[in-house]
Scaffold this motif. Structure first.
Motif, PDB file in Angstrom:
ATOM      1  N   MET A   1     -56.361 -20.837 -76.251  1.00  0.00           N
ATOM      2  CA  MET A   1     -57.277 -21.253 -75.194  1.00  0.00           C
ATOM      3  C   MET A   1     -56.440 -21.620 -73.978  1.00  0.00           C
ATOM      4  SD  MET A   1     -60.063 -24.303 -75.193  1.00  0.00           S
ATOM      5  CE  MET A   1     -61.563 -24.121 -74.276  1.00  0.00           C
ATOM      6  N   ASN A   2     -56.803 -21.088 -72.831  1.00  0.00           N
ATOM      7  CA  ASN A   2     -56.117 -21.410 -71.577  1.00  0.00           C
ATOM      8  C   ASN A   2     -57.133 -21.952 -70.587  1.00  0.00           C
ATOM      9  OD1 ASN A   2     -53.663 -20.462 -72.430  1.00  0.00           O
ATOM     10  ND2 ASN A   2     -53.392 -19.025 -70.748  1.00  0.00           N
ATOM     11  N   VAL A   3     -56.753 -22.985 -69.872  1.00  0.00           N
ATOM     12  CA  VAL A   3     -57.573 -23.481 -68.767  1.00  0.00           C
ATOM     13  C   VAL A   3     -56.658 -23.610 -67.557  1.00  0.00           C
ATOM     14  CG1 VAL A   3     -59.327 -24.682 -70.122  1.00  0.00           C
ATOM     15  CG2 VAL A   3     -57.242 -25.872 -69.506  1.00  0.00           C
TER      16      VAL A   3
ATOM     17  N   GLY B   1     -57.796 -32.689 -65.462  1.00  0.00           N
ATOM     18  CA  GLY B   1     -58.294 -33.320 -64.251  1.00  0.00           C
ATOM     19  C   GLY B   1     -59.792 -33.583 -64.340  1.00  0.00           C
ATOM     20  N   ASP B   2     -60.522 -33.077 -63.341  1.00  0.00           N
ATOM     21  CA  ASP B   2     -61.965 -33.306 -63.257  1.00  0.00           C
ATOM     22  C   ASP B   2     -62.766 -32.244 -63.998  1.00  0.00           C
ATOM     23  OD1 ASP B   2     -61.346 -35.393 -61.570  1.00  0.00           O
ATOM     24  OD2 ASP B   2     -61.459 -34.135 -59.786  1.00  0.00           O
ATOM     25  N   TYR B   3     -62.086 -31.259 -64.579  1.00  0.00           N
ATOM     26  CA  TYR B   3     -62.796 -30.127 -65.189  1.00  0.00           C
ATOM     27  C   TYR B   3     -62.443 -30.026 -66.665  1.00  0.00           C
ATOM     28  CZ  TYR B   3     -61.964 -29.339 -60.274  1.00  0.00           C
ATOM     29  OH  TYR B   3     -61.832 -29.523 -58.926  1.00  0.00           O
ATOM     30  N   SER B   4     -63.414 -29.542 -67.437  1.00  0.00           N
ATOM     31  CA  SER B   4     -63.136 -29.317 -68.850  1.00  0.00           C
ATOM     32  C   SER B   4     -63.900 -28.103 -69.346  1.00  0.00           C
ATOM     33  CB  SER B   4     -63.507 -30.547 -69.683  1.00  0.00           C
ATOM     34  OG  SER B   4     -64.906 -30.697 -69.737  1.00  0.00           O
ATOM     35  N   CYS B   5     -63.407 -27.564 -70.445  1.00  0.00           N
ATOM     36  CA  CYS B   5     -64.019 -26.394 -71.069  1.00  0.00           C
ATOM     37  C   CYS B   5     -64.047 -26.688 -72.565  1.00  0.00           C
ATOM     38  CB  CYS B   5     -63.163 -25.167 -70.771  1.00  0.00           C
ATOM     39  SG  CYS B   5     -63.821 -23.640 -71.442  1.00  0.00           S
ATOM     40  N   THR B   6     -65.210 -26.546 -73.162  1.00  0.00           N
ATOM     41  CA  THR B   6     -65.371 -26.808 -74.591  1.00  0.00           C
ATOM     42  C   THR B   6     -65.895 -25.549 -75.268  1.00  0.00           C
ATOM     43  OG1 THR B   6     -66.010 -29.059 -74.017  1.00  0.00           O
ATOM     44  CG2 THR B   6     -66.434 -28.354 -76.271  1.00  0.00           C
ATOM     45  N   PHE B   7     -65.240 -25.133 -76.346  1.00  0.00           N
ATOM     46  CA  PHE B   7     -65.666 -23.943 -77.084  1.00  0.00           C
ATOM     47  C   PHE B   7     -66.110 -24.380 -78.471  1.00  0.00           C
ATOM     48  CE2 PHE B   7     -64.530 -20.195 -79.800  1.00  0.00           C
ATOM     49  CZ  PHE B   7     -65.461 -19.314 -79.262  1.00  0.00           C
ATOM     50  N   THR B   8     -67.380 -24.144 -78.788  1.00  0.00           N
ATOM     51  CA  THR B   8     -67.894 -24.460 -80.124  1.00  0.00           C
ATOM     52  C   THR B   8     -68.417 -23.177 -80.746  1.00  0.00           C
ATOM     53  OG1 THR B   8     -70.001 -25.099 -79.140  1.00  0.00           O
ATOM     54  CG2 THR B   8     -68.483 -26.872 -79.659  1.00  0.00           C
ATOM     55  N   TYR B   9     -68.298 -23.081 -82.052  1.00  0.00           N
ATOM     56  CA  TYR B   9     -68.709 -21.848 -82.718  1.00  0.00           C
ATOM     57  C   TYR B   9     -68.999 -22.110 -84.189  1.00  0.00           C
ATOM     58  CZ  TYR B   9     -64.059 -21.918 -84.717  1.00  0.00           C
ATOM     59  OH  TYR B   9     -62.940 -22.307 -85.398  1.00  0.00           O
ATOM     60  N   SER B  10     -69.623 -21.134 -84.783  1.00  0.00           N
ATOM     61  CA  SER B  10     -69.838 -21.140 -86.223  1.00  0.00           C
ATOM     62  C   SER B  10     -69.458 -19.738 -86.687  1.00  0.00           C
ATOM     63  CB  SER B  10     -71.312 -21.433 -86.511  1.00  0.00           C
ATOM     64  OG  SER B  10     -71.543 -21.378 -87.895  1.00  0.00           O
TER      65      SER B  10
ATOM     66  N   LEU C   1     -63.263 -14.492 -74.678  1.00  0.00           N
ATOM     67  CA  LEU C   1     -64.281 -15.040 -73.791  1.00  0.00           C
ATOM     68  C   LEU C   1     -63.575 -15.537 -72.540  1.00  0.00           C
ATOM     69  CD1 LEU C   1     -67.300 -15.853 -73.690  1.00  0.00           C
ATOM     70  CD2 LEU C   1     -66.654 -18.010 -74.723  1.00  0.00           C
ATOM     71  N   MET C   2     -64.049 -15.112 -71.383  1.00  0.00           N
ATOM     72  CA  MET C   2     -63.425 -15.513 -70.123  1.00  0.00           C
ATOM     73  C   MET C   2     -64.468 -16.084 -69.177  1.00  0.00           C
ATOM     74  SD  MET C   2     -60.898 -12.290 -69.403  1.00  0.00           S
ATOM     75  CE  MET C   2     -60.666 -12.820 -67.725  1.00  0.00           C
ATOM     76  N   ILE C   3     -64.116 -17.194 -68.534  1.00  0.00           N
ATOM     77  CA  ILE C   3     -65.025 -17.844 -67.585  1.00  0.00           C
ATOM     78  C   ILE C   3     -64.267 -18.157 -66.302  1.00  0.00           C
ATOM     79  CG2 ILE C   3     -66.336 -19.953 -67.097  1.00  0.00           C
ATOM     80  CD1 ILE C   3     -66.862 -20.189 -70.113  1.00  0.00           C
ATOM     81  N   VAL C   4     -64.905 -17.879 -65.175  1.00  0.00           N
ATOM     82  CA  VAL C   4     -64.390 -18.325 -63.880  1.00  0.00           C
ATOM     83  C   VAL C   4     -65.497 -19.162 -63.255  1.00  0.00           C
ATOM     84  CG1 VAL C   4     -63.593 -17.669 -61.588  1.00  0.00           C
ATOM     85  CG2 VAL C   4     -62.939 -16.291 -63.569  1.00  0.00           C
ATOM     86  N   ALA C   5     -65.171 -20.399 -62.901  1.00  0.00           N
ATOM     87  CA  ALA C   5     -66.172 -21.308 -62.348  1.00  0.00           C
ATOM     88  C   ALA C   5     -65.706 -21.843 -60.999  1.00  0.00           C
ATOM     89  CB  ALA C   5     -66.407 -22.459 -63.320  1.00  0.00           C
TER      90      ALA C   5
ATOM     91  N   PHE D   1     -61.918 -22.743 -61.263  1.00  0.00           N
ATOM     92  CA  PHE D   1     -61.483 -23.249 -62.562  1.00  0.00           C
ATOM     93  C   PHE D   1     -61.695 -22.114 -63.553  1.00  0.00           C
ATOM     94  CE2 PHE D   1     -62.972 -25.308 -66.588  1.00  0.00           C
ATOM     95  CZ  PHE D   1     -61.763 -25.889 -66.945  1.00  0.00           C
ATOM     96  N   SER D   2     -60.688 -21.817 -64.358  1.00  0.00           N
ATOM     97  CA  SER D   2     -60.851 -20.736 -65.324  1.00  0.00           C
ATOM     98  C   SER D   2     -60.622 -21.245 -66.735  1.00  0.00           C
ATOM     99  CB  SER D   2     -59.889 -19.589 -65.018  1.00  0.00           C
ATOM    100  OG  SER D   2     -58.560 -20.019 -65.187  1.00  0.00           O
ATOM    101  N   CYS D   3     -61.301 -20.595 -67.657  1.00  0.00           N
ATOM    102  CA  CYS D   3     -61.220 -20.967 -69.058  1.00  0.00           C
ATOM    103  C   CYS D   3     -61.286 -19.678 -69.876  1.00  0.00           C
ATOM    104  CB  CYS D   3     -62.416 -21.869 -69.392  1.00  0.00           C
ATOM    105  SG  CYS D   3     -62.576 -22.235 -71.140  1.00  0.00           S
ATOM    106  N   SER D   4     -60.315 -19.480 -70.753  1.00  0.00           N
ATOM    107  CA  SER D   4     -60.289 -18.287 -71.604  1.00  0.00           C
ATOM    108  C   SER D   4     -60.009 -18.680 -73.042  1.00  0.00           C
ATOM    109  CB  SER D   4     -59.186 -17.322 -71.158  1.00  0.00           C
ATOM    110  OG  SER D   4     -59.327 -16.985 -69.815  1.00  0.00           O
ATOM    111  N   VAL D   5     -60.686 -18.021 -73.958  1.00  0.00           N
ATOM    112  CA  VAL D   5     -60.471 -18.213 -75.389  1.00  0.00           C
ATOM    113  C   VAL D   5     -60.330 -16.816 -75.962  1.00  0.00           C
ATOM    114  CG1 VAL D   5     -61.444 -19.114 -77.538  1.00  0.00           C
ATOM    115  CG2 VAL D   5     -61.998 -20.228 -75.371  1.00  0.00           C
ATOM    116  N   TRP D   6     -59.250 -16.553 -76.715  1.00  0.00           N
ATOM    117  CA  TRP D   6     -59.088 -15.208 -77.239  1.00  0.00           C
ATOM    118  C   TRP D   6     -58.147 -15.162 -78.428  1.00  0.00           C
ATOM    119  CZ3 TRP D   6     -56.031 -17.174 -73.577  1.00  0.00           C
ATOM    120  CH2 TRP D   6     -54.691 -16.863 -73.579  1.00  0.00           C
TER     121      TRP D   6
END
Length: 115
Positions: free
Chosen positions: A21-23, A1-10, A104-108, A32-37
């Protein structure tokens, strides 16, 4: 939809690690939640940097973990000085981050128009 989550790493090392990854958006469309694990728990990758960015929402809460819960063990959070959280991103803190990341967990909070 109107939200996105981008995970970048090295990162270095690790072979065939499976990550997920779950959104999602709450029913009332306010969060809006975004998790990477790594579902297997601890990652053996040597992370030199990471960043998770959110678009269309403002980060309310975020947490990074060196080990994800698996088999009755708890998540092990990174120390607060190892990463930083802004309204739009969660990222490693140069010189403080100890190269371990498994979750990594985010709640926005979404932007919505008041009626």
């Amino acid at each position: 939809g109107d939200y996105s989550c981008t995970f970048t790493y090295s990162a270095q090392g690790g072979t065939n690690e499976q990550w997920q990854m779950n959104v999602g958006v709450s029913e009332d469309n306010q969060l809006f939640s975004c998790s990477v694990w790594r579902p297997q728990g601890k990652s053996y990758l040597f992370f030199t940097q990471f960043k998770a960015e959110v678009k269309g929402a403002k980060i309310e809460h975020a947490m990074a973990y060196s080990q994800a819960a698996v088999g009755g063990q708890n998540d092990i959070p990174l120390k607060q000085e190892e990463f930083e959280v802004t309204e739009k991103a969660v990222s490693h803190r140069e010189g403080k981050f100890r190269f371990e990341l498994s979750k990594l967990m985010i709640v926005a909070k979404t932007r919505h128009d008041e009626l």
